[in-house]
Design a protein around this motif. Structure first.
Motif, PDB file in Angstrom:
ATOM      1  N   GLU A  83     -27.207  51.565  64.652  1.00  0.00           N
ATOM      2  CA  GLU A  83     -25.949  52.334  64.720  1.00  0.00           C
ATOM      3  C   GLU A  83     -24.791  51.392  64.393  1.00  0.00           C
ATOM      4  O   GLU A  83     -24.671  50.319  64.970  1.00  0.00           O
ATOM      5  CB  GLU A  83     -25.768  52.958  66.113  1.00  0.00           C
ATOM      6  N   LYS A  99     -15.878  70.803  73.287  1.00  0.00           N
ATOM      7  CA  LYS A  99     -16.209  71.803  74.319  1.00  0.00           C
ATOM      8  C   LYS A  99     -15.564  71.461  75.654  1.00  0.00           C
ATOM      9  O   LYS A  99     -15.196  72.347  76.436  1.00  0.00           O
ATOM     10  CB  LYS A  99     -17.721  71.933  74.465  1.00  0.00           C
ATOM     11  N   GLY A 109     -29.238  63.678  65.058  1.00  0.00           N
ATOM     12  CA  GLY A 109     -30.399  63.617  64.160  1.00  0.00           C
ATOM     13  C   GLY A 109     -31.164  62.338  64.417  1.00  0.00           C
ATOM     14  O   GLY A 109     -32.376  62.348  64.651  1.00  0.00           O
ATOM     15  N   ALA A 133     -26.218  49.618  58.609  1.00  0.00           N
ATOM     16  CA  ALA A 133     -27.483  49.384  57.913  1.00  0.00           C
ATOM     17  C   ALA A 133     -27.341  49.669  56.427  1.00  0.00           C
ATOM     18  O   ALA A 133     -26.707  50.648  56.031  1.00  0.00           O
ATOM     19  CB  ALA A 133     -28.560  50.286  58.522  1.00  0.00           C
ATOM     20  N   THR A 157     -21.225  61.757  65.648  1.00  0.00           N
ATOM     21  CA  THR A 157     -20.075  62.662  65.639  1.00  0.00           C
ATOM     22  C   THR A 157     -20.142  63.584  66.848  1.00  0.00           C
ATOM     23  O   THR A 157     -19.141  63.800  67.551  1.00  0.00           O
ATOM     24  CB  THR A 157     -20.107  63.526  64.356  1.00  0.00           C
ATOM     25  N   ASP A 205     -26.679  66.012  59.005  1.00  0.00           N
ATOM     26  CA  ASP A 205     -25.533  66.356  58.163  1.00  0.00           C
ATOM     27  C   ASP A 205     -25.591  65.714  56.776  1.00  0.00           C
ATOM     28  O   ASP A 205     -24.901  66.160  55.862  1.00  0.00           O
ATOM     29  CB  ASP A 205     -24.231  65.888  58.831  1.00  0.00           C
TER      30      ASP A 205
HETATM   31  P1  FAD Z   1     -23.707  62.204  63.050  1.00  0.00           P
HETATM   32  O1  FAD Z   1     -23.584  62.821  64.362  1.00  0.00           O
HETATM   33  O2  FAD Z   1     -22.526  62.156  62.165  1.00  0.00           O
HETATM   34  O3  FAD Z   1     -24.232  60.721  63.316  1.00  0.00           O
HETATM   35  C1  FAD Z   1     -24.390  59.798  62.288  1.00  0.00           C
HETATM   36  C2  FAD Z   1     -24.320  58.412  62.899  1.00  0.00           C
HETATM   37  O4  FAD Z   1     -24.727  57.473  61.914  1.00  0.00           O
HETATM   38  C3  FAD Z   1     -22.902  58.002  63.325  1.00  0.00           C
HETATM   39  O5  FAD Z   1     -22.936  57.532  64.640  1.00  0.00           O
HETATM   40  C4  FAD Z   1     -22.532  56.875  62.356  1.00  0.00           C
HETATM   41  O6  FAD Z   1     -21.715  55.885  62.955  1.00  0.00           O
HETATM   42  C5  FAD Z   1     -23.900  56.319  62.006  1.00  0.00           C
HETATM   43  N1  FAD Z   1     -23.985  55.675  60.688  1.00  0.00           N
HETATM   44  C6  FAD Z   1     -23.541  56.147  59.504  1.00  0.00           C
HETATM   45  N2  FAD Z   1     -23.877  55.303  58.506  1.00  0.00           N
HETATM   46  C7  FAD Z   1     -24.542  54.277  59.090  1.00  0.00           C
HETATM   47  C8  FAD Z   1     -25.162  53.100  58.574  1.00  0.00           C
HETATM   48  N3  FAD Z   1     -25.189  52.842  57.261  1.00  0.00           N
HETATM   49  N4  FAD Z   1     -25.735  52.242  59.450  1.00  0.00           N
HETATM   50  C9  FAD Z   1     -25.749  52.503  60.805  1.00  0.00           C
HETATM   51  N5  FAD Z   1     -25.199  53.619  61.320  1.00  0.00           N
HETATM   52  C10 FAD Z   1     -24.612  54.487  60.467  1.00  0.00           C
HETATM   53  N6  FAD Z   1     -22.405  71.036  65.941  1.00  0.00           N
HETATM   54  C11 FAD Z   1     -23.014  71.885  66.796  1.00  0.00           C
HETATM   55  O7  FAD Z   1     -24.202  72.144  66.651  1.00  0.00           O
HETATM   56  N7  FAD Z   1     -22.307  72.452  67.842  1.00  0.00           N
HETATM   57  C12 FAD Z   1     -21.000  72.194  68.044  1.00  0.00           C
HETATM   58  O8  FAD Z   1     -20.409  72.712  68.993  1.00  0.00           O
HETATM   59  C13 FAD Z   1     -20.342  71.299  67.157  1.00  0.00           C
HETATM   60  N8  FAD Z   1     -19.041  71.003  67.335  1.00  0.00           N
HETATM   61  C14 FAD Z   1     -18.440  70.120  66.493  1.00  0.00           C
HETATM   62  C15 FAD Z   1     -17.096  69.854  66.685  1.00  0.00           C
HETATM   63  C16 FAD Z   1     -16.439  68.980  65.844  1.00  0.00           C
HETATM   64  C17 FAD Z   1     -14.985  68.691  66.073  1.00  0.00           C
HETATM   65  C18 FAD Z   1     -17.162  68.347  64.779  1.00  0.00           C
HETATM   66  C19 FAD Z   1     -16.480  67.368  63.868  1.00  0.00           C
HETATM   67  C20 FAD Z   1     -18.503  68.620  64.581  1.00  0.00           C
HETATM   68  C21 FAD Z   1     -19.152  69.511  65.434  1.00  0.00           C
HETATM   69  N9  FAD Z   1     -20.497  69.842  65.260  1.00  0.00           N
HETATM   70  C22 FAD Z   1     -21.102  70.730  66.097  1.00  0.00           C
HETATM   71  C23 FAD Z   1     -21.302  69.251  64.175  1.00  0.00           C
HETATM   72  C24 FAD Z   1     -22.175  68.099  64.711  1.00  0.00           C
HETATM   73  O9  FAD Z   1     -21.337  67.138  65.313  1.00  0.00           O
HETATM   74  C25 FAD Z   1     -22.967  67.475  63.589  1.00  0.00           C
HETATM   75  O10 FAD Z   1     -23.693  68.478  62.909  1.00  0.00           O
HETATM   76  C26 FAD Z   1     -23.946  66.445  64.120  1.00  0.00           C
HETATM   77  O11 FAD Z   1     -23.275  65.424  64.798  1.00  0.00           O
HETATM   78  C27 FAD Z   1     -24.762  65.843  62.969  1.00  0.00           C
HETATM   79  O12 FAD Z   1     -25.649  64.900  63.484  1.00  0.00           O
HETATM   80  P2  FAD Z   1     -26.167  63.693  62.570  1.00  0.00           P
HETATM   81  O13 FAD Z   1     -27.055  62.890  63.447  1.00  0.00           O
HETATM   82  O14 FAD Z   1     -26.679  64.198  61.299  1.00  0.00           O
HETATM   83  O15 FAD Z   1     -24.858  62.852  62.190  1.00  0.00           O
END
Ligand code: FAD
Ligand code: NAI
Length: 473
Positions: free
Chosen positions: A34, A60, A15, A124, A50, A320
């Protein structure tokens, strides 16, 4: 003086990093903060969240390795290939997965450089406002930003009385890093992680038992697909019990004991390792949204509207940490939409056409409404269902399990949902997404020429079957 940015993105997952790149492409002075959740060996935070570190990509990679191992042991013979004494070195398999993670997370640093996104290392948290600008503390430094995009993602939900140490009792982090295939693995939750990780270790010879609280298997999927999946996974050797009530979980030297009740009464599962995969929760840890009055909803998600606007002016949230499916592509779509809205463009995210995939074997993929949803909403539909057995390509591949089901509106013929269980379902669903994005009808799909012999011909046939005119089934 504090550094000042047009756009500050909090979180470097799919995201956040995608939102940052798009905002920079649109000419904004952009930073992405990050925290150190996933550090590289030098202690630098790894981007990718994540998804790249402990989610989509590593899972995968392991699914592919374990699939090859299973094929060598069980599928080669039908082609006349003998592969006796096939063995797997789990250390090498995990090492390969780690190399891919390092390559991709490093690649995002490169993309930041290319697009002139400033990477900020540190957690942050909001620290108030200075005029119209938001004050955000990142690690030890304070920065100012006109727009803030919250993309802090999610974390695994843990259960009371089940201590996750990521060695014996694991969430997704530990489940991706076993040093050997355990003899007996318990999995709590037959959701996406439970099925994908359960499949990896089962293929490597582990006796896998999956305990699911919900009465139905894969309740969010089309139930026709769910029934077929349960049949096929059970045949492969995954022991899946639905409708259980979890009891005490105790850890001893010899392993884990899970007490539970199923329809036949009290049971005990003895296993060497346990994966707890019962969903994920939004992560707003240490974000300090109270400092600016950020509103969360009753589920702890940052409250947003359809455009990912929070209750605060110029503060947005994606991925998420907000409502909707927890999927990497949904997070990225929202990130792009927000960057474009900030730029005054017509940013857009069609929540009706977000595909879902479970990367088991066979794969499961869908987009749009399920049959049970259409029935519940009283929408008249015409189904077209064709099995992969009707595909010469599937038979040639030696993998013809599953089917494609197209659901079209009985009145308008517009496609309302497509559900696939079968080899390469994750790739085949893209055609359905494109068709639905353009509000296509089953007839549109039926009039498109599909290369022969391909698995996509079955999507074509299923579209024709909506009007009972499939040609090969
Ligand atoms: P995240 O990827 O969780 O990233 C958030 C980031 O923010 C992290 O790096 C964290 O360290 C950082 N952060 C948090 N708080 C702070 C703060 N206050 N200051 C600075 N940094 C911060 N989705 C799919 O579409 N296909 C798949 O095949 C799939 N497989 C998956 C398998 C597993 C085992 C898991 C657990 C999840 C899977 N997902 C899959 C789901 C997918 O990983 C998430 O939907 C996606 O990563 C969400 O993206 P995001 O950017 O919202 O959050
Ligand atoms: P999930 O929501 O997919 O499944 C959790 C399962 O645990 C549900 O079936 C639920 O009924 C069950 N459950 C809850 N409490 C329970 C209890 N006490 N006892 C037994 N069962 C219980 O969550 P999961 O598998 O943890 O994955 C989290 C999220 O990560 C997914 O929702 C998905 O968004 C994302 N993900 C996506 C993947 C993909 O797109 N291929 C792969 C893996 C994860």
């Amino acid at each position: 003086m504090s550094k000042q940015f047009d756009v500050l993105v909090i979180g470097g997952g799919p995201g956040g990093y995608v939102a940052a790149i798009r905002a920079a492409q649109l000419g904004f002075n952009t930073a992405c903060a990050e925290s150190n959740a996933y550090a590289d060996p030098k202690g630098e935070p790894r981007l990718g969240g994540t998804c790249l570190n402990v989610g989509c990509i590593p899972s995968k990679a392991l699914l592919r390795s374990s699939e090859l191992y299973e094929e060598a042991n069980h599928s080669f013979a039908m082609h006349g290939i003998s592969a006796k004494g096939v063995s797997i070195d789990v250390g090498t398999m995990i090492g390969r997965k780690n190399t891919i993670v390092t390559q991709l997370t490093g690649g995002i640093r490169g993309l930041f450089k290319k697009n002139k996104v400033t990477g900020l290392n540190g957690h942050a948290s909001f620290a108030g406002k200075e005029g119209e600008l938001y004050k955000v503390k990142v690690g030890e430094e304070e920065v100012l930003a006109k727009h803030v995009i919250i993309a802090t993602g999610s974390k695994p939900r843990h259960l009371d009385g089940i201590p996750v140490d990521n060695k014996v009792i694991c969430d997704n982090v530990g489940a991706l890093d076993f040093d050997a295939a355990p003899k007996r693995l318990g999995v709590i939750g037959a959701g996406v992680i439970g099925l994908e990780m359960g499949s990896v270790w089962r293929r490597l010879g582990t006796d896998v038992t999956v305990l699911e609280a919900a009465p139905d298997f894969l309740p969010f999927a089309d139930q026709d697909i769910a029934k077929e999946a349960l049949k096929l996974f059970t045949k492969q050797g995954l022991k899946i019990t639905t409708g259980i009530k979890l009891g005490k979980v105790s850890v001893a030297k010899k392993g884990v004991t899970v007490e539970y009740e199923d329809k036949d009464g009290a049971k005990k599962l003895e296993c060497d390792k346990l994966i707890v995969s019962v969903g994920r929760i939004p992560n707003t840890d240490g974000l300090n949204g109270d400092a600016v009055g950020l509103k969360l909803n009753e589920r702890g998600q940052v409250e947003v509207n359809g455009h990912c606007q929070t209750n605060l002016p110029n503060v947005w949230a994606v991925g998420d940490v907000v409502r909707g499916p927890m999927l990497a592509h949904k997070a990225s779509e929202e990130g792009v939409m927000v960057a474009e809205l900030i730029a005054g463009q017509a940013g857009h995210c069609n929540f009706e056409t977000i595909p879902g995939v479970v990367y088991t074997h066979p794969e499961i993929a869908w987009v749009g409404k399920t049959e049970q949803q259409l029935k519940a909403e009283g929408i008249a539909y015409k189904p077209g269902k064709v099995p992969f057995m009707a595909s010469g390509r599937a038979l040639g591949n030696g993998d013809a399990s599953g089917f494609v089901k197209v659901l079209a509106c009985a009145k308008t013929d517009r496609i309302l949902g497509v559900h696939i269980i079968g080899n390469s379902a994750s790739e085949l669903i893209a055609e359905a997404v494109v068709t639905m994005e353009f509000a296509g009808a089953s007839e549109d799909l039926g009039r498109i020429c599909h290369a022969h012999p391909t698995l996509s011909e079955i999507v074509h046939e299923a579209a024709l079957a909506c009007d009972k005119r499939s040609l090969h089934f």
